[in-house]
Design a protein around this motif. Structure first.
Motif, PDB file in Angstrom:
ATOM      1  N   MET A 132      41.420  46.970   1.859  1.00 33.19           N
ATOM      2  CA  MET A 132      42.047  45.986   2.435  1.00 33.19           C
ATOM      3  C   MET A 132      41.076  45.016   2.340  1.00 33.19           C
ATOM      4  SD  MET A 132      43.509  48.206   5.923  1.00 33.19           S
ATOM      5  CE  MET A 132      44.474  47.060   6.471  1.00 33.19           C
ATOM      6  N   GLU A 133      41.868  43.636   2.752  1.00 30.00           N
ATOM      7  CA  GLU A 133      41.114  42.389   2.911  1.00 30.00           C
ATOM      8  C   GLU A 133      41.710  41.370   3.809  1.00 30.00           C
ATOM      9  OE1 GLU A 133      43.305  40.087  -0.656  1.00 30.00           O
ATOM     10  OE2 GLU A 133      42.154  41.844  -1.110  1.00 30.00           O
ATOM     11  N   ILE A 134      41.017  40.537   4.511  1.00 26.64           N
ATOM     12  CA  ILE A 134      41.427  39.720   5.349  1.00 26.64           C
ATOM     13  C   ILE A 134      40.845  38.346   5.045  1.00 26.64           C
ATOM     14  CG2 ILE A 134      41.193  38.915   7.893  1.00 26.64           C
ATOM     15  CD1 ILE A 134      40.404  41.736   8.721  1.00 26.64           C
ATOM     16  N   ILE A 135      41.694  37.251   5.083  1.00 25.04           N
ATOM     17  CA  ILE A 135      41.442  36.012   4.752  1.00 25.04           C
ATOM     18  C   ILE A 135      41.650  34.936   5.974  1.00 25.04           C
ATOM     19  CG2 ILE A 135      42.032  33.832   3.453  1.00 25.04           C
ATOM     20  CD1 ILE A 135      43.343  35.619   1.199  1.00 25.04           C
ATOM     21  N   GLY A 136      40.634  34.108   5.972  1.00 27.05           N
ATOM     22  CA  GLY A 136      40.471  33.400   7.186  1.00 27.05           C
ATOM     23  C   GLY A 136      39.308  32.468   7.158  1.00 27.05           C
ATOM     24  N   ARG A 137      39.032  31.739   8.233  1.00 27.72           N
ATOM     25  CA  ARG A 137      37.972  30.874   8.541  1.00 27.72           C
ATOM     26  C   ARG A 137      36.992  31.576   9.408  1.00 27.72           C
ATOM     27  NH1 ARG A 137      38.152  26.440   5.691  1.00 27.72           N
ATOM     28  NH2 ARG A 137      40.168  25.704   5.013  1.00 27.72           N
ATOM     29  N   ILE A 138      35.685  31.158   9.332  1.00 25.68           N
ATOM     30  CA  ILE A 138      34.542  31.725   9.989  1.00 25.68           C
ATOM     31  C   ILE A 138      34.724  31.008  11.450  1.00 25.68           C
ATOM     32  CG2 ILE A 138      31.918  32.079  10.527  1.00 25.68           C
ATOM     33  CD1 ILE A 138      33.199  33.971   8.285  1.00 25.68           C
ATOM     34  N   LYS A 139      34.768  31.743  12.621  1.00 33.20           N
ATOM     35  CA  LYS A 139      34.714  31.039  13.835  1.00 33.20           C
ATOM     36  C   LYS A 139      33.608  31.349  14.505  1.00 33.20           C
ATOM     37  CE  LYS A 139      37.237  31.005  18.328  1.00 33.20           C
ATOM     38  NZ  LYS A 139      38.468  31.363  18.784  1.00 33.20           N
ATOM     39  N   LYS A 140      32.885  32.403  14.496  1.00 36.32           N
ATOM     40  CA  LYS A 140      31.686  32.642  15.042  1.00 36.32           C
ATOM     41  C   LYS A 140      30.771  33.677  14.243  1.00 36.32           C
ATOM     42  CE  LYS A 140      29.529  33.856  19.429  1.00 36.32           C
ATOM     43  NZ  LYS A 140      28.705  32.694  19.407  1.00 36.32           N
ATOM     44  N   LEU A 141      29.428  33.436  14.076  1.00 42.64           N
ATOM     45  CA  LEU A 141      28.568  34.140  13.409  1.00 42.64           C
ATOM     46  C   LEU A 141      27.409  34.565  14.418  1.00 42.64           C
ATOM     47  CD1 LEU A 141      27.697  31.976  10.278  1.00 42.64           C
ATOM     48  CD2 LEU A 141      28.616  34.289   9.995  1.00 42.64           C
ATOM     49  N   PHE A 142      27.352  36.001  14.726  1.00 44.86           N
ATOM     50  CA  PHE A 142      26.305  36.251  15.555  1.00 44.86           C
ATOM     51  C   PHE A 142      25.052  36.634  14.857  1.00 44.86           C
ATOM     52  CE2 PHE A 142      30.585  37.528  17.053  1.00 44.86           C
ATOM     53  CZ  PHE A 142      30.446  37.172  18.667  1.00 44.86           C
ATOM     54  N   GLU A 143      23.959  36.881  15.710  1.00 45.90           N
ATOM     55  CA  GLU A 143      22.714  37.059  15.149  1.00 45.90           C
ATOM     56  C   GLU A 143      22.496  38.588  14.592  1.00 45.90           C
ATOM     57  OE1 GLU A 143      20.305  34.745  14.827  1.00 45.90           O
ATOM     58  OE2 GLU A 143      21.734  33.309  15.497  1.00 45.90           O
ATOM     59  N   ILE A 144      21.700  38.754  13.810  1.00 43.57           N
ATOM     60  CA  ILE A 144      21.338  40.089  13.122  1.00 43.57           C
ATOM     61  C   ILE A 144      20.752  40.745  14.408  1.00 43.57           C
ATOM     62  CG2 ILE A 144      19.996  41.446  11.742  1.00 43.57           C
ATOM     63  CD1 ILE A 144      20.092  38.914   9.755  1.00 43.57           C
ATOM     64  N   GLN A 145      21.256  41.943  14.792  1.00 40.55           N
ATOM     65  CA  GLN A 145      20.818  42.950  15.485  1.00 40.55           C
ATOM     66  C   GLN A 145      19.963  44.007  14.813  1.00 40.55           C
ATOM     67  OE1 GLN A 145      23.761  44.728  18.170  1.00 40.55           O
ATOM     68  NE2 GLN A 145      25.167  42.931  17.491  1.00 40.55           N
ATOM     69  N   LYS A 146      18.694  44.256  15.145  1.00 38.39           N
ATOM     70  CA  LYS A 146      17.895  45.291  14.607  1.00 38.39           C
ATOM     71  C   LYS A 146      17.436  46.295  15.494  1.00 38.39           C
ATOM     72  CE  LYS A 146      16.076  41.785  11.547  1.00 38.39           C
ATOM     73  NZ  LYS A 146      14.604  41.046  11.061  1.00 38.39           N
ATOM     74  N   PHE A 147      17.597  47.649  15.185  1.00 43.04           N
ATOM     75  CA  PHE A 147      17.271  48.526  16.257  1.00 43.04           C
ATOM     76  C   PHE A 147      16.171  49.415  15.678  1.00 43.04           C
ATOM     77  CE2 PHE A 147      21.772  47.728  16.322  1.00 43.04           C
ATOM     78  CZ  PHE A 147      22.092  47.595  17.620  1.00 43.04           C
ATOM     79  N   GLY A 148      15.557  50.097  16.669  1.00 40.70           N
ATOM     80  CA  GLY A 148      14.034  50.671  16.314  1.00 40.70           C
ATOM     81  C   GLY A 148      14.097  51.414  15.320  1.00 40.70           C
ATOM     82  N   SER A 149      15.497  52.274  14.959  1.00 43.67           N
ATOM     83  CA  SER A 149      15.677  53.148  13.921  1.00 43.67           C
ATOM     84  C   SER A 149      15.724  52.659  12.547  1.00 43.67           C
ATOM     85  CB  SER A 149      16.904  54.022  14.113  1.00 43.67           C
ATOM     86  OG  SER A 149      17.972  53.371  13.873  1.00 43.67           O
ATOM     87  N   GLY A 150      15.688  51.332  12.535  1.00 42.23           N
ATOM     88  CA  GLY A 150      15.681  50.362  11.118  1.00 42.23           C
ATOM     89  C   GLY A 150      17.229  50.073  10.949  1.00 42.23           C
ATOM     90  N   PHE A 151      17.973  50.461  11.668  1.00 41.48           N
ATOM     91  CA  PHE A 151      19.534  50.093  11.478  1.00 41.48           C
ATOM     92  C   PHE A 151      19.661  48.640  11.903  1.00 41.48           C
ATOM     93  CE2 PHE A 151      23.689  49.743  13.184  1.00 41.48           C
ATOM     94  CZ  PHE A 151      24.563  50.307  12.105  1.00 41.48           C
ATOM     95  N   ARG A 152      20.446  48.078  10.948  1.00 44.04           N
ATOM     96  CA  ARG A 152      20.774  46.536  11.184  1.00 44.04           C
ATOM     97  C   ARG A 152      22.166  46.228  11.138  1.00 44.04           C
ATOM     98  NH1 ARG A 152      18.661  42.592   6.935  1.00 44.04           N
ATOM     99  NH2 ARG A 152      20.086  43.937   5.443  1.00 44.04           N
TER     100      ARG A 152
END
Length: 119
Positions: A1-21
């Motif tokens: 599937m796909e979605i087309i549109g304009r970026i309204k908001k970019l959040f910061e990268i979340q990093k977790f202790g397990s290495g998950f981003r």
């Protein structure tokens, strides 16, 4: 599937202790009733957002994920998430869209190859 549109908001990268981003964006669709859609990018897909800026028009290829969760009271709840896995920039000018669509056709095929199709 796909979605087309304009970026309204970019959040910061979340990093977790397990290495998950994880990094999330909100994309606003361009239709009669625009929708603000939250899309998450996880692990190595976070890197796809490096060159994306606010108000960019993009096409995001997505997967819809669902999961079941039992709360401490024993009640089962269901959650959905939208995960992005590929991004294409969309240029606003018509001439750029024509050039980009021609690139999608295999180089070994010409427009004459499609004239004999039965539809």
């Amino acid at each position: 599937m796909e979605i087309i549109g304009r970026i309204k908001k970019l959040f910061e990268i979340q990093k977790f202790g397990s290495g998950f981003r994880k990094r999330e964006i909100v994309i606003t669709t361009e239709e009669p009733y625009p929708q603000n859609i939250l899309i998450e990018f996880i692990q190595d897909k976070v890197d796809l957002l490096e060159s994306i800026k606010l108000k960019d028009k993009i096409k995001v290829f997505i997967n819809i994920r669902g999961r079941e969760w039992k709360n401490p009271e024993g009640i089962i709840k269901y959650f959905n998430s939208i995960q992005g896995w590929k991004i294409e920039n969309i240029h606003s000018s018509t001439s750029n869209n024509i050039v980009n669509s021609k690139k999608m056709i295999s180089p070994s095929l010409s427009s004459d190859d499609f004239d004999d199709l039965p539809f």
